[in-house]
Scaffold this motif. Sequence first.
Motif, PDB file in Angstrom:
ATOM      1  N   ALA A  63       0.829  -1.202   0.000  1.00  0.00           N
ATOM      2  CA  ALA A  63       0.000   0.000   0.000  1.00  0.00           C
ATOM      3  C   ALA A  63       0.864   1.253   0.000  1.00  0.00           C
ATOM      4  N   VAL A  64       1.968   1.203   0.750  1.00  0.00           N
ATOM      5  CA  VAL A  64       2.900   2.333   0.759  1.00  0.00           C
ATOM      6  C   VAL A  64       3.509   2.530  -0.616  1.00  0.00           C
ATOM      7  N   ALA A  65       3.911   1.432  -1.253  1.00  0.00           N
ATOM      8  CA  ALA A  65       4.521   1.524  -2.586  1.00  0.00           C
ATOM      9  C   ALA A  65       3.549   2.107  -3.594  1.00  0.00           C
ATOM     10  N   THR A  66       2.300   1.675  -3.534  1.00  0.00           N
ATOM     11  CA  THR A  66       1.286   2.211  -4.449  1.00  0.00           C
ATOM     12  C   THR A  66       1.060   3.691  -4.187  1.00  0.00           C
ATOM     13  N   MET A  67       1.017   4.076  -2.921  1.00  0.00           N
ATOM     14  CA  MET A  67       0.836   5.471  -2.550  1.00  0.00           C
ATOM     15  C   MET A  67       1.978   6.333  -3.110  1.00  0.00           C
ATOM     16  N   ILE A  68       3.204   5.847  -2.979  1.00  0.00           N
ATOM     17  CA  ILE A  68       4.363   6.585  -3.492  1.00  0.00           C
ATOM     18  C   ILE A  68       4.310   6.671  -5.013  1.00  0.00           C
ATOM     19  N   ASP A  69       3.930   5.584  -5.670  1.00  0.00           N
ATOM     20  CA  ASP A  69       3.818   5.605  -7.128  1.00  0.00           C
ATOM     21  C   ASP A  69       2.793   6.645  -7.577  1.00  0.00           C
TER      22      ASP A  69
END
Length: 447
Positions: A63-69
């Motif tokens: 979820a963090v990775a998607t948020m950063i993307d």
Amino acid sequence: MRRRTFVATWAVVAALGLAGCSSSDQTASTAAVATAAKDVADGTGIWDESQLHEIGVEVDPDAVATMIDTYQSSGEKDWIEATVTIDGETYERVGIRLKGNSSLRGVSDDSDPADLPWMIRLDKFVDGQSLDGWTSFVVRSNNSETALNEAVALDLLAEAGLASEHAISTAFSVNGSDARLRLVVQDLDEEWEAENFSTAGLLYKSEASGDWSWRGDDPDSYTDVFDQETGDDDLTPLIDLLDFLNNSSDADFEAELASHLDVEAFARYLAFEELVDNFDDIDGPGNNSYLRYDATSGGFTVVAWDHNLAFGGSPGGGGGDGAGGPGGFPGGDGERPEGMPTDMPTDMPSPPADGQRPEDGMGGGPGGGGGPGGGSNVLVERFTAVEKWADLVEQAKADLTAELVDSGYAEEALAARVAVLTEQAGDLVDAATVQEEADAIRESLGG
């Protein structure tokens, strides 16, 4: 250390404003608005600054990775769910999102979440969830290891009688990482407003990408320029103020500004930002300020925000490790990190060595101010162009120097913050670093 309320002495303003005015000018000059500020005591509970607090976040790494993307591709800061433990109390389905602008420069898929700036909202997904009555917490970035500069600046801001935020040192971790020393401050929301002001009002935030130009009467024209933070949606008072600031004649501006704005508090604000050598204020590159409309008086006051560059701090993004080299990016090569939104600049000018802003500002749009590379503001420019108000700023700076520095209060506030770090946070930062950064603040204040 109890926070004091500054009482606007309008006799000073009236004496300065009425000198040389015609009788027709006197009514407007004396119809002054004042800030309905409250006396705010030292924080308690989660906002007890005498204690090192602990905040642990458990969140799905995907979820963090998607948020950063999403942020890299669009600049949008999406909310995601997390479990957050604060001083031993665990809260489920808490909302977290990225927080900041220049502090997010260089953020990438490789960024350590424990080093990023965050907004934490306990009630984002669970109605009524709070801690000691508070729901929002801002995990700040800072280019120093201790964040003493911002913490002390906020203490001094409160002692100056201007609206400030409680700030606490925390041991902050994400998904079981090693704890980082992070400063956490209040979000300027409804709870904060009720603590700081005695009247109903509306709070507007200047967006970093915006400016203070008048764009007509259509509220949609101010999207991404100002954000309304409290109260029912209503940009009318703000639009009316911007119309006056941008379109009034010099004579009308001088005669009528005090009926739109708490003039003495604004002079004190400008003097304070100069005293603490905060480059990134209302007319700095981040356009950092809030405007509060008082529904009782019909006037505005400027609310300070963002002091992580106080006491001569240099610009530079957090980007993953909280440090920034020349040009604002880790490593100091000024290159755009892979995946960074292309509409964000690769550098941010540093403040001049003499501490003065360039005469031509730093760019900016119509109406001044705002955005990376900004640095002018129509209110500041027109206000300081009026001799009596420029004199008021100089007098306020002399007063604040006496009240905050010469009185010993600044040293007292700094010593209290240092004691928390040296006595309670020895595993997060070494004592020599604390002393070095404290001494830099003393030097900035002339100590």
